[in-house]
Design a protein around this motif. Structure first.
Motif, PDB file in Angstrom:
ATOM      1  N   VAL A  35       3.314  -6.099  -0.705  1.00 41.40           N
ATOM      2  CA  VAL A  35       1.971  -6.315  -0.159  1.00 41.40           C
ATOM      3  C   VAL A  35       1.130  -6.910  -1.275  1.00 41.40           C
ATOM      4  CG1 VAL A  35      -0.060  -5.252   0.871  1.00 41.40           C
ATOM      5  CG2 VAL A  35       2.219  -4.358   1.414  1.00 41.40           C
ATOM      6  N   SER A  36       0.620  -8.105  -1.046  1.00 41.59           N
ATOM      7  CA  SER A  36      -0.161  -8.795  -2.072  1.00 41.59           C
ATOM      8  C   SER A  36      -1.646  -8.762  -1.729  1.00 41.59           C
ATOM      9  CB  SER A  36       0.296 -10.253  -2.204  1.00 41.59           C
ATOM     10  OG  SER A  36       1.655 -10.316  -2.601  1.00 41.59           O
ATOM     11  N   THR A  37      -2.464  -8.432  -2.724  1.00 44.25           N
ATOM     12  CA  THR A  37      -3.920  -8.479  -2.596  1.00 44.25           C
ATOM     13  C   THR A  37      -4.460  -9.255  -3.784  1.00 44.25           C
ATOM     14  OG1 THR A  37      -4.512  -6.527  -3.914  1.00 44.25           O
ATOM     15  CG2 THR A  37      -3.782  -6.138  -1.637  1.00 44.25           C
ATOM     16  N   ASP A  38      -5.741  -9.563  -3.757  1.00 46.49           N
ATOM     17  CA  ASP A  38      -6.312 -10.295  -4.886  1.00 46.49           C
ATOM     18  C   ASP A  38      -6.570  -9.392  -6.095  1.00 46.49           C
ATOM     19  OD1 ASP A  38      -8.391  -8.837  -3.880  1.00 46.49           O
ATOM     20  OD2 ASP A  38      -9.692 -10.539  -3.436  1.00 46.49           O
ATOM     21  N   GLN A  39      -6.287  -8.082  -5.954  1.00 44.42           N
ATOM     22  CA  GLN A  39      -6.484  -7.165  -7.077  1.00 44.42           C
ATOM     23  C   GLN A  39      -5.187  -6.567  -7.604  1.00 44.42           C
ATOM     24  OE1 GLN A  39     -10.220  -4.715  -6.958  1.00 44.42           O
ATOM     25  NE2 GLN A  39     -10.110  -5.109  -4.760  1.00 44.42           N
ATOM     26  N   GLY A  40      -4.165  -6.504  -6.752  1.00 43.67           N
ATOM     27  CA  GLY A  40      -2.899  -5.937  -7.194  1.00 43.67           C
ATOM     28  C   GLY A  40      -1.821  -6.121  -6.156  1.00 43.67           C
ATOM     29  N   THR A  41      -0.586  -5.777  -6.536  1.00 43.08           N
ATOM     30  CA  THR A  41       0.579  -5.940  -5.666  1.00 43.08           C
ATOM     31  C   THR A  41       1.282  -4.596  -5.503  1.00 43.08           C
ATOM     32  OG1 THR A  41       0.893  -8.211  -6.427  1.00 43.08           O
ATOM     33  CG2 THR A  41       2.755  -7.165  -5.337  1.00 43.08           C
ATOM     34  N   VAL A  42       1.758  -4.353  -4.266  1.00 44.26           N
ATOM     35  CA  VAL A  42       2.457  -3.107  -3.967  1.00 44.26           C
ATOM     36  C   VAL A  42       3.861  -3.443  -3.485  1.00 44.26           C
ATOM     37  CG1 VAL A  42       2.430  -0.981  -2.634  1.00 44.26           C
ATOM     38  CG2 VAL A  42       0.263  -2.047  -3.304  1.00 44.26           C
ATOM     39  N   ALA A  43       4.885  -2.895  -4.169  1.00 44.78           N
ATOM     40  CA  ALA A  43       6.279  -3.088  -3.761  1.00 44.78           C
ATOM     41  C   ALA A  43       6.760  -1.809  -3.078  1.00 44.78           C
ATOM     42  CB  ALA A  43       7.150  -3.403  -4.970  1.00 44.78           C
ATOM     43  N   VAL A  44       7.428  -1.980  -1.930  1.00 48.58           N
ATOM     44  CA  VAL A  44       7.768  -0.807  -1.124  1.00 48.58           C
ATOM     45  C   VAL A  44       9.222  -0.857  -0.666  1.00 48.58           C
ATOM     46  CG1 VAL A  44       5.411  -0.596  -0.306  1.00 48.58           C
ATOM     47  CG2 VAL A  44       7.042  -1.929   1.022  1.00 48.58           C
ATOM     48  N   LEU A  45       9.741   0.321  -0.302  1.00 50.97           N
ATOM     49  CA  LEU A  45      11.079   0.448   0.263  1.00 50.97           C
ATOM     50  C   LEU A  45      11.106   1.686   1.155  1.00 50.97           C
ATOM     51  CD1 LEU A  45      14.095  -0.232   0.534  1.00 50.97           C
ATOM     52  CD2 LEU A  45      14.501   1.088  -1.559  1.00 50.97           C
ATOM     53  N   GLY A  46      11.165   1.462   2.479  1.00 55.20           N
ATOM     54  CA  GLY A  46      11.275   2.543   3.433  1.00 55.20           C
ATOM     55  C   GLY A  46      10.276   3.659   3.213  1.00 55.20           C
ATOM     56  N   THR A  47       9.003   3.386   3.313  1.00 53.29           N
ATOM     57  CA  THR A  47       7.972   4.369   2.997  1.00 53.29           C
ATOM     58  C   THR A  47       6.757   4.205   3.904  1.00 53.29           C
ATOM     59  OG1 THR A  47       6.609   5.225   1.181  1.00 53.29           O
ATOM     60  CG2 THR A  47       6.887   2.865   1.295  1.00 53.29           C
ATOM     61  N   GLN A  48       5.789   5.097   3.730  1.00 51.42           N
ATOM     62  CA  GLN A  48       4.509   5.000   4.443  1.00 51.42           C
ATOM     63  C   GLN A  48       3.390   5.075   3.408  1.00 51.42           C
ATOM     64  OE1 GLN A  48       3.974   7.561   7.854  1.00 51.42           O
ATOM     65  NE2 GLN A  48       6.095   7.352   8.524  1.00 51.42           N
ATOM     66  N   PHE A  49       2.499   4.150   3.480  1.00 53.20           N
ATOM     67  CA  PHE A  49       1.441   4.103   2.477  1.00 53.20           C
ATOM     68  C   PHE A  49       0.228   3.371   3.036  1.00 53.20           C
ATOM     69  CE2 PHE A  49       3.904   0.312   2.184  1.00 53.20           C
ATOM     70  CZ  PHE A  49       3.035  -0.702   1.822  1.00 53.20           C
ATOM     71  N   ASN A  50      -0.893   3.515   2.363  1.00 52.93           N
ATOM     72  CA  ASN A  50      -2.147   2.876   2.763  1.00 52.93           C
ATOM     73  C   ASN A  50      -2.665   2.047   1.591  1.00 52.93           C
ATOM     74  OD1 ASN A  50      -4.449   2.965   4.948  1.00 52.93           O
ATOM     75  ND2 ASN A  50      -5.499   3.159   2.984  1.00 52.93           N
ATOM     76  N   VAL A  51      -3.161   0.854   1.915  1.00 53.73           N
ATOM     77  CA  VAL A  51      -3.744  -0.018   0.894  1.00 53.73           C
ATOM     78  C   VAL A  51      -5.139  -0.425   1.353  1.00 53.73           C
ATOM     79  CG1 VAL A  51      -3.550  -2.169  -0.413  1.00 53.73           C
ATOM     80  CG2 VAL A  51      -1.481  -0.929   0.258  1.00 53.73           C
ATOM     81  N   GLU A  52      -6.114  -0.212   0.477  1.00 53.04           N
ATOM     82  CA  GLU A  52      -7.472  -0.685   0.764  1.00 53.04           C
ATOM     83  C   GLU A  52      -7.881  -1.656  -0.331  1.00 53.04           C
ATOM     84  OE1 GLU A  52     -11.988   0.814   1.914  1.00 53.04           O
ATOM     85  OE2 GLU A  52     -10.448   2.285   1.383  1.00 53.04           O
TER      86      GLU A  52
END
Length: 304
Positions: free
Chosen positions: A157-174
């Motif tokens: 998940v790419s944002t203009d402030q940071g990147t989140v790498a995931v694998l089979g999970t549940q998470f929230n990004v604001e």
């Protein structure tokens, strides 16, 4: 002498009597000399066929050239141009990313090509390449979204402030202006901020406000509260609470004599505006005034 003697004489048509009379005239000697001289003159050779052919070539050379196309060939050329345009349009469209937006005061749901689920909070947008998902497993996010990643699936998940790498999970990004938070509810996520990677196991958060990494508390729910039509905050400046209120109700929020840097801890309803206003104003020790789609939070003396 009769007037037609000259013409008949030149053509050899005078009778003997007429010729005798014509020779007696004063003009005969002059006409005879002219006839004798003209007999010695030779006209230039003139080829009628050649002149006609030359005239035809000059006319053709000066005439605009018109090429008549076979109607079927003309159709094939048009069809070829249309085919090229269609192919180019298809290629262009096929390279465009899918984009889904949740407008103010609404939520949207997205199913990714790998069956992962995204729930968009109000005033948020995600985009991704459906055609090239297997090559480019990336989701761009502006706003806030809750991700339920399918088991064994991986993407970023790419944002203009940071990147989140995931694998089979549940998470929230604001990802809002001056506000970046990632909360992991299940599995493990990797957050990269300012080229530094942070691992987040389930039940942990990563929060940045105005460029400063903040301490966080452990979430006490299995998913973000906004999924259940509530907005919750834990020591968050009032300005971000006001902004969330605007997004959830599509209203304009202003303040007067209110310190918006004060930290707010609490929850407001996303379905009942009056209740939401009380939930914000009471613990913050401020008042509010609602007029149509405008809300004014104020402290001290009520505005006139």
């Amino acid at each position: 002498m009769q007037e037609n003697y000259l013409a008949k004489w030149l053509n050899g048509e005078l009778s003997g009597e007429e010729l005798t009379e014509f020779k007696k005239s004063e003009a005969y000697a002059s006409y005879q000399k002219l006839k004798d001289v003209s007999a010695t003159l030779k006209a230039p050779e003139f080829d009628v066929d050649q002149a006609l052919e030359q005239l035809k070539e000059e006319r053709i050379g000066n005439t605009p050239k018109v090429i008549a196309l076979n109607p079927f060939k003309k159709f094939l050329r048009v069809a070829a141009v249309i085919a090229v345009l269609l192919a180019g349009s298809y290629f262009y469209v096929s390279t465009l990313d899918e984009s889904v937006t949740a407008q103010l005061a609404e939520r949207s749901e997205v199913i990714l090509p790998d069956n992962s689920e995204i729930i968009l909070n109000a005033g948020s947008r995600v985009s991704f390449s459906e055609k090239k998902w297997n090559e480019k497993r990336n989701v761009s996010l502006k706003g806030e979204a809750f991700f339920k990643v399918a088991k064994g699936k991986r993407f970023t998940v790419s944002t203009d402030q940071g990147t989140v790498a995931v694998l089979g999970t549940q998470f929230n990004v604001e990802n809002r202006e001056g506000f970046f938070e990632v909360t992991c509810y299940e599995g493990l996520v990797s957050v990269t901020y300012n080229n530094t990677e942070t691992k987040l196991p389930a039940g942990t958060s990563f929060l940045v406000i105005n460029g400063k990494i903040m301490d966080t508390t452990k979430p006490n729910t299995a998913q973000p509260s906004w999924v259940n039509n509530e907005s919750s905050f834990n020591s968050i400046p009032l300005e971000y609470v006001f902004s969330e209120l605007e997004r959830q109700y599509d209203i304009e929020v202003n303040s007067q004599n209110v310190d918006k840097s004060l930290l707010f801890t609490g929850t407001f309803s996303n379905t009942d505006l009056n209740m939401a206003l009380k939930s914000i104003s009471t613990p913050s020790h401020i008042d509010y005034k609602l007029e149509g789609d405008n809300v004014l939070f104020y402290a001290e003396k009520a505005p006139q």
